[in-house]
Design a protein around this motif. Structure first.
Motif, PDB file in Angstrom:
ATOM      1  N   GLN A  85       0.848  -1.175   0.000  1.00  0.00           N
ATOM      2  CA  GLN A  85       0.000   0.000   0.000  1.00  0.00           C
ATOM      3  C   GLN A  85       0.884   1.226   0.000  1.00  0.00           C
ATOM      4  N   ARG A  86       0.516   2.190  -0.798  1.00  0.00           N
ATOM      5  CA  ARG A  86       1.296   3.419  -0.865  1.00  0.00           C
ATOM      6  C   ARG A  86       0.961   4.273   0.337  1.00  0.00           C
ATOM      7  N   LYS A  87       1.994   4.771   0.958  1.00  0.00           N
ATOM      8  CA  LYS A  87       1.806   5.658   2.096  1.00  0.00           C
ATOM      9  C   LYS A  87       1.779   7.089   1.585  1.00  0.00           C
ATOM     10  N   PRO A  88       0.942   7.913   2.182  1.00  0.00           N
ATOM     11  CA  PRO A  88       0.918   9.307   1.729  1.00  0.00           C
ATOM     12  C   PRO A  88       2.237   9.996   2.033  1.00  0.00           C
ATOM     13  N   ALA A  89       2.622  10.891   1.160  1.00  0.00           N
ATOM     14  CA  ALA A  89       3.876  11.622   1.355  1.00  0.00           C
ATOM     15  C   ALA A  89       3.748  12.493   2.594  1.00  0.00           C
TER      16      ALA A  89
END
Length: 102
Positions: A85-89
């Protein structure tokens, strides 16, 4: 400018837009209907797979045997690396020593 010509052109344009809108709904309804059909077929296929797999186990085959034949257990997710899952910047806080008050 001829008002009748403008009216005819406007009517043509509206008719073309209306036709395109109606055709898009027809296509959308067909696609949605197909999704329902395929989901039903998939559910039936999964039930049949589960029943046949259970029968094979009852008749003496093992999970390992069936796996050697390339037959996965029903309901088992495909093996492989799970998607991350991509983590928010995150924004970095400004450095406390950057103010010129030194």
């Amino acid at each position: 400018m001829n008002i009748q010509d403008l009216e005819a052109r406007a009517t043509q344009r509206l008719d073309a837009e209306r036709t395109a809108k109606v055709e898009s709904i027809t296509a959308l309804a067909g696609a949605a209907e197909r999704v329902v059909t395929v989901r039903t077929e998939l559910a039936d296929a999964e039930k049949n797979h589960t029943a046949a797999y259970s029968k094979a186990l009852r008749l003496g085959w093992t999970d390992a045997d069936l796996k050697e034949f390339g037959i996965e257990q029903p309901g088992k997710k495909p093996s492989g690396r799970p998607r991350s899952q991509r983590k928010p910047a995150t924004k970095t806080a400004p450095d406390a020593h950057q103010g010129g008050d030194e």
